[in-house]
Design a protein around this motif. Structure first.
Motif, mmCIF file in Angstrom:
data_model
loop_
_atom_site.group_PDB
_atom_site.id
_atom_site.type_symbol
_atom_site.label_atom_id
_atom_site.label_comp_id
_atom_site.label_asym_id
_atom_site.label_seq_id
_atom_site.Cartn_x
_atom_site.Cartn_y
_atom_site.Cartn_z
ATOM 1 N N THR A 48 0.841 -1.210 0.000
ATOM 2 C CA THR A 48 0.000 0.000 0.000
ATOM 3 C C THR A 48 0.867 1.247 0.000
ATOM 4 O O THR A 48 0.596 2.208 -0.732
ATOM 5 C CB THR A 48 -0.931 -0.007 1.231
ATOM 6 O OG1 THR A 48 -1.764 -1.160 1.187
ATOM 7 C CG2 THR A 48 -1.803 1.235 1.244
ATOM 8 N N ALA A 49 1.923 1.243 0.814
ATOM 9 C CA ALA A 49 2.837 2.390 0.846
ATOM 10 C C ALA A 49 3.531 2.573 -0.494
ATOM 11 O O ALA A 49 3.771 3.701 -0.929
ATOM 12 C CB ALA A 49 3.873 2.202 1.958
ATOM 13 N N LEU A 50 3.832 1.442 -1.165
ATOM 14 C CA LEU A 50 4.452 1.527 -2.493
ATOM 15 C C LEU A 50 3.505 2.235 -3.456
ATOM 16 O O LEU A 50 3.913 3.115 -4.228
ATOM 17 C CB LEU A 50 4.770 0.120 -2.986
ATOM 18 C CG LEU A 50 5.818 -0.021 -4.099
ATOM 19 C CD1 LEU A 50 7.183 0.380 -3.584
ATOM 20 C CD2 LEU A 50 5.853 -1.454 -4.599
ATOM 21 N N GLY A 51 2.209 1.869 -3.414
ATOM 22 C CA GLY A 51 1.229 2.520 -4.281
ATOM 23 C C GLY A 51 1.059 3.993 -3.957
ATOM 24 O O GLY A 51 1.052 4.843 -4.851
ATOM 25 N N ILE A 52 0.930 4.325 -2.661
ATOM 26 C CA ILE A 52 0.787 5.735 -2.273
ATOM 27 C C ILE A 52 2.043 6.509 -2.635
ATOM 28 O O ILE A 52 1.973 7.654 -3.089
ATOM 29 C CB ILE A 52 0.495 5.846 -0.767
ATOM 30 C CG1 ILE A 52 -0.849 5.198 -0.435
ATOM 31 C CG2 ILE A 52 0.488 7.302 -0.317
ATOM 32 C CD1 ILE A 52 -1.157 5.131 1.055
ATOM 33 N N GLY A 53 3.197 5.864 -2.433
ATOM 34 C CA GLY A 53 4.450 6.531 -2.780
ATOM 35 C C GLY A 53 4.517 6.911 -4.242
ATOM 36 O O GLY A 53 5.053 7.955 -4.607
ATOM 37 N N MET A 99 8.344 3.947 2.828
ATOM 38 C CA MET A 99 7.334 3.963 3.882
ATOM 39 C C MET A 99 7.470 5.213 4.743
ATOM 40 O O MET A 99 6.474 5.879 5.070
ATOM 41 C CB MET A 99 7.477 2.709 4.752
ATOM 42 C CG MET A 99 6.527 2.654 5.936
ATOM 43 S SD MET A 99 4.812 2.364 5.468
ATOM 44 C CE MET A 99 4.844 0.567 5.287
ATOM 45 N N ALA A 100 8.710 5.562 5.111
ATOM 46 C CA ALA A 100 8.926 6.762 5.919
ATOM 47 C C ALA A 100 8.499 8.017 5.167
ATOM 48 O O ALA A 100 7.850 8.914 5.736
ATOM 49 C CB ALA A 100 10.404 6.853 6.320
ATOM 50 N N MET A 101 8.842 8.100 3.887
ATOM 51 C CA MET A 101 8.478 9.276 3.092
ATOM 52 C C MET A 101 6.968 9.378 2.917
ATOM 53 O O MET A 101 6.390 10.474 2.946
ATOM 54 C CB MET A 101 9.183 9.230 1.735
ATOM 55 C CG MET A 101 10.684 9.460 1.820
ATOM 56 S SD MET A 101 11.471 9.814 0.224
ATOM 57 C CE MET A 101 11.276 8.254 -0.616
ATOM 58 N N VAL A 102 6.304 8.229 2.742
ATOM 59 C CA VAL A 102 4.848 8.231 2.577
ATOM 60 C C VAL A 102 4.169 8.759 3.835
ATOM 61 O O VAL A 102 3.258 9.605 3.771
ATOM 62 C CB VAL A 102 4.343 6.815 2.239
ATOM 63 C CG1 VAL A 102 2.840 6.709 2.450
ATOM 64 C CG2 VAL A 102 4.692 6.465 0.805
ATOM 65 N N LEU A 103 4.592 8.291 4.988
ATOM 66 C CA LEU A 103 3.985 8.748 6.242
ATOM 67 C C LEU A 103 4.180 10.251 6.425
ATOM 68 O O LEU A 103 3.248 10.972 6.824
ATOM 69 C CB LEU A 103 4.590 7.984 7.423
ATOM 70 C CG LEU A 103 4.252 6.485 7.501
ATOM 71 C CD1 LEU A 103 5.028 5.820 8.624
ATOM 72 C CD2 LEU A 103 2.758 6.287 7.685
ATOM 73 N N LEU A 104 5.376 10.734 6.119
ATOM 74 C CA LEU A 104 5.651 12.164 6.281
ATOM 75 C C LEU A 104 4.843 13.013 5.307
ATOM 76 O O LEU A 104 4.221 14.004 5.691
ATOM 77 C CB LEU A 104 7.155 12.426 6.077
ATOM 78 C CG LEU A 104 8.064 12.135 7.272
ATOM 79 C CD1 LEU A 104 9.530 12.247 6.853
ATOM 80 C CD2 LEU A 104 7.768 13.113 8.402
ATOM 81 N N LYS A 105 4.809 12.620 4.036
ATOM 82 C CA LYS A 105 4.137 13.479 3.061
ATOM 83 C C LYS A 105 2.622 13.453 3.245
ATOM 84 O O LYS A 105 1.967 14.482 3.073
ATOM 85 C CB LYS A 105 4.527 13.097 1.640
ATOM 86 C CG LYS A 105 3.983 11.784 1.103
ATOM 87 C CD LYS A 105 4.442 11.607 -0.340
ATOM 88 C CE LYS A 105 4.011 10.266 -0.922
ATOM 89 N NZ LYS A 105 4.468 10.079 -2.308
ATOM 90 N N VAL A 106 2.062 12.311 3.635
ATOM 91 C CA VAL A 106 0.620 12.271 3.887
ATOM 92 C C VAL A 106 0.270 13.142 5.087
ATOM 93 O O VAL A 106 -0.725 13.883 5.069
ATOM 94 C CB VAL A 106 0.146 10.817 4.100
ATOM 95 C CG1 VAL A 106 -1.287 10.789 4.625
ATOM 96 C CG2 VAL A 106 0.236 10.037 2.793
ATOM 97 N N ALA A 107 1.091 13.097 6.144
ATOM 98 C CA ALA A 107 0.843 13.932 7.315
ATOM 99 C C ALA A 107 0.896 15.413 6.946
ATOM 100 O O ALA A 107 0.035 16.215 7.376
ATOM 101 C CB ALA A 107 1.874 13.617 8.402
#
Length: 479
Positions: free
Chosen positions: A33-38, A192-200
């Protein structure tokens, strides 16, 4: 010849060690999922939204996102069924080979180079805009000759800009290429780390920006047509074909099937979850941006920063937005560099590309040579060509691939009706047909220039196929 072009490859997974060292199976549903969001959250929010609103759709860019999302949902459902049935890394290429034959598979695989390679180049160009803005914010200035493409597309013609090359785009691409070279676990961990940061950060911008919306900026919601695809409903449709570029990343999950722990279960989850989350964020951000400033002011390289500048009380957000954009765009480039080499690898194993494309690094267990080829190619495109040309080319290649996947599901429902599937497209005849029609509708809205470029790219692919792939095909040898 016709027999080989129509010959299919049985839709069955291969043993991990069938071709030497295997890829590492490290990805679960959250990683996919993180790969897709990324891959999805990046250029759409931080760049394309502004251009599409200013030049085509106005505040109705919200409708454009909804139309593009509908098209993507139909296709995502088809990808989810294929991923549960054919858990290999070739994405639409492997699906087309299993249903439409070698000729169609080559055509799709050739167009996937546009989807992944060219889209990563477009996003790297976008990355430069926010990078330069951030440096300007802290008083550091890079000469324009090193931050712009030497070529631009103006009034249907390529013109020289006087710039040397886009140095920041080249730098970020090569840095991420090195990361993908050394391991999928390291690459996806950073993603995964970048996805969490950019979504926040995106959620913060949406919440804070919503309280400063001036609803007068939403009137008229659909500006009167000024000819062609400039505003009106034709502009909304053209805007949908532009922002469709923002959605294509959900397909990247299907390229990591052979690095998934349980692909039949996890691939559909990753594909559909990433698309759903990203659709909500896109629509919310489009509403906020067009509510903060008049839509015709958003046609810049960094539209989110442009909107914030009009509200001095939000100036504290600018640094966060620039950092968030850099993180978001970096993760898109990262996922594209992960995806493309794996498609090269599968095509090489089928004999349609030279055997060197099948090489797996004995230590890092990555398709390292493909990664280098992909990264250098992306960097070269980003150094020389502008965003407006790269973005449209990406959408063309992707829409063609999506059509093939939707058709392929219907074919396999007949030719492999009893094959086990952990996910099935609901109301498949209707869903798949609507998927094809919506893709064709978006293709129709793209201009003649893009069709000419796609024709040239296709002709080059035909030459490569008959010069090499036709004679070296593993399917031909088996038959």
């Amino acid at each position: 010849m016709l027999k080989q072009l129509l010959a299919t490859k049985a839709p069955a997974p291969e043993a991990d060690d069938a071709h030497g060292p295997a890829l590492r199976r490290t990805l679960g549903p959250w990683g996919l999922t993180a790969l897709g969001i990324g891959a999805v959250i990046g250029g759409g929010i931080f760049v394309i939204t502004g251009v599409a609103a200013a030049e085509h759709a106005g505040p109705a860019i919200i409708l454009s996102f909804i139309l593009a999302a509908i098209c993507s949902v139909f296709t995502a459902l088809c990808y989810a069924e294929f991923a549960s049935l054919v858990p290999v890394s070739g994405s639409a290429y492997s699906y087309a080979y299993a249903t439409l034959g070698e000729g169609a598979a080559w055509f799709i695989g050739w167009n996937l180079i546009l989807e992944y390679g060219v889209s990563a180049s477009a996003v790297a160009v976008s990355w430069t805009g926010y990078f330069v803005s951030l440096l300007d914010h802290v008083g550091i200035h890079i000469p324009p000759a090193l931050t712009n493409a030497p070529l631009d597309f103006v009034d249907g013609h390529l013109v020289a800009t006087g710039a040397l090359f886009n140095l920041p785009a080249v730098g970020i691409t090569l840095a991420l290429t090195w990361l993908c070279y050394v391991g999928i676990k390291e690459s996806t961990g950073l993603n995964m780390a970048m996805v969490l940061l950019k979504v926040a950060l995106i959620v913060v911008v949406i919440i804070v920006g919503a309280s400063h919306i001036d609803t007068a900026n939403w009137h008229p919601f659909i500006p009167a047509n000024q000819g062609g695809d400039k505003y009106g409903w034709s502009g909304v449709l053209r805007g949908a074909s532009l922002v469709f570029f923002a959605y294509i990343g959900f397909e990247a999950t299907s390229t990591a099937a052979q690095e998934s722990k349980n692909p039949q279960r996890d691939m559909p989850i990753g594909t559909l979850a990433s698309l759903g989350i990203c659709t909500v964020l896109y629509i919310a951000m489009a509403a906020v941006l067009t509510g903060l400033v008049p839509f015709d002011q958003l046609g810049t390289a960094e539209p989110v920063v442009t909107a914030i500048r009009q509200h001095p009380e939000l100036n504290w957000l600018r640094g966060l937005v620039e950092v968030g954009a850099l993180i978001g765009l970096s993760s898109v480039v990262l996922v594209m560099i992960i995806a493309q080499p794996r498609i090269f690898m599968i095509m090489g194993r089928d004999g349609l590309l030279p055997k060197v494309f099948t090489t797996i690094h004995p230590k890092y267990r990555t398709p390292h040579l493909n990664t280098v080829i992909t990264g250098v190619g992306i960097a070269a495109l980003a150094a020389v060509f502008p965003l407006n040309l790269l973005g449209d080319l990406t959408s063309m290649g992707t829409l063609v691939a999506f059509c093939a996947v939707c058709i392929g599901v219907l074919i396999l429902r007949r030719t492999a009706a009893d094959a086990p599937r952990t996910f099935r497209v609901p109301f498949a005849p209707v869903t798949c047909t609507l998927g094809v029609l919506s893709c064709i509708g978006l293709l129709y809205s793209l201009g003649l220039r893009n069709w000419v470029l796609l024709g040239v790219w296709t002709a080059l692919g035909i030459i490569v196929y008959f010069a090499y792939s036709y004679r070296h095909s593993q399917n031909r040898r088996r038959n």
